[in-house]
Design an enzyme around this catalytic site. Structure first.
Site, mmCIF file in Angstrom:
data_model
loop_
_atom_site.group_PDB
_atom_site.id
_atom_site.type_symbol
_atom_site.label_atom_id
_atom_site.label_comp_id
_atom_site.label_asym_id
_atom_site.label_seq_id
_atom_site.Cartn_x
_atom_site.Cartn_y
_atom_site.Cartn_z
ATOM 1 N N ASP A 49 -3.605 8.309 2.153
ATOM 2 C CA ASP A 49 -4.381 8.488 0.927
ATOM 3 C C ASP A 49 -5.035 7.140 0.626
ATOM 4 O OD1 ASP A 49 -2.391 6.863 0.006
ATOM 5 O OD2 ASP A 49 -1.373 8.388 -1.182
ATOM 6 N N CYS A 52 -3.282 3.483 1.133
ATOM 7 C CA CYS A 52 -2.591 3.148 2.385
ATOM 8 C C CYS A 52 -2.546 1.647 2.685
ATOM 9 C CB CYS A 52 -3.111 3.970 3.557
ATOM 10 S SG CYS A 52 -4.651 3.405 4.213
ATOM 11 N N HIS A 262 -8.030 2.998 7.200
ATOM 12 C CA HIS A 262 -6.646 3.453 7.221
ATOM 13 C C HIS A 262 -5.782 2.444 7.988
ATOM 14 C CE1 HIS A 262 -3.252 6.092 7.088
ATOM 15 N NE2 HIS A 262 -3.039 5.818 8.354
#
Length: 275
Positions: A49, A52, A262
């Site tokens: 999400d 991260c 990410h």
């Protein structure tokens, strides 16, 4: 509860599963993972999400913490929200997670609770001697959503505090790190108030951390964040440090990213690198 940081998996096994084809991108990613595998044996996937970067950094910091950082020990640490709100009225618009329409007093009380929780968890985990027990305590914490997300709010507030300090230092003619100029050179964050409205309030909701905010996080925690940026493999940005010239005594945490959005975490340093 779903685990925010999944169990470890062999790095090359993970890579083979994720990057099968023969495209230039897949080849570069495999090379990148091979390079990481020289140093680390396993990878743990981090829930993707918009928290991260905070999650991966905090998880790594806690899982290797052996003492409470000095900034967490200071007397006035938990007074931060009150002190800042007394000087900067605009902090009332700090967006706390999923709870809108609060009164002034509540915001400082709530953030104070988050800061106290951060100190408590850091202290408890750093006092655990055995590596297996320490890891179990981290896993347990990152399964508890209520606590986990409260810790991210604490980190975001520490980032705001650090940004205010840097901004004031610069205005008063003191030396500031280069990233601080870049942070406040953006149209969307020319001062700490804009930074809060346009960036920090959105982290975890509609956006993650941008590159320049990784520096801010590193300064707020007084940690060096070392990132393997896999898509930059074979360039001098493959391993990026935030900050570029870290303080000698700052501990180092290591993350992996394929795209600067990410972050996952490498674990289990290979024996020969430890020596």
């Amino acid at each position: 509860y779903k685990l925010s940081v999944s169990p470890e998996m062999d790095i090359m096994e993970y890579c083979t599963k994720e990057w099968r084809g023969n495209t230039p991108v897949a080849k570069r990613m495999r090379k990148g993972y091979e390079a990481v595998a020289q140093k680390f044996a396993s990878i743990r996937r981090v829930r993707g999400d918009n928290y991260c970067a905070l999650r991966a950094t905090l998880f790594q910091a806690l899982s290797q913490a052996s003492q409470l950082p000095s900034w967490l020990q200071s007397e006035d640490f938990t007074m931060l929200p009150e002190n800042l709100l007394s000087k900067y009225d605009w902090i009332k618009q700090w967006q706390l997670k999923q709870k809108l329409g609060r009164k002034m007093g509540e915001i400082s009380d709530e953030i104070k609770e988050y800061l106290i929780l951060l100190r408590k968890k850091w202290k408890n985990i750093s006092e655990i001697k055995g590596p297996i027990e320490k890891q179990e305590a981290c896993d347990k914490l990152f399964k508890n959503e209520e606590e986990e997300y409260s810790l991210y709010e604490a980190l975001k507030f520490l980032m705001l505090n650090t940004a205010i300090e840097l901004y004031n230092d610069d205005k008063n003619g003191r030396r500031v790190p280069v990233f601080s100029w870049l942070l406040f050179a953006r149209d969307t964050s020319s001062n700490p108030c804009q930074l809060m409205h346009n960036h920090l309030n959105h982290i975890g909701h509609s956006g993650g951390l941008e590159q320049v905010e990784m520096f801010l996080l590193a300064y707020a925690l007084q940690y060096t964040i070392q990132v393997y940026r896999l898509y930059k493999y074979s360039t001098d940005e493959f391993i990026t440090l935030y900050p570029n010239e870290p303080e000698e005594d700052w501990p180092v945490v290591t993350l992996i990213t394929e795209d600067d959005r990410h972050y996952n975490i490498p674990v289990r340093m290979c024996q020969e690198t430890m020596l």
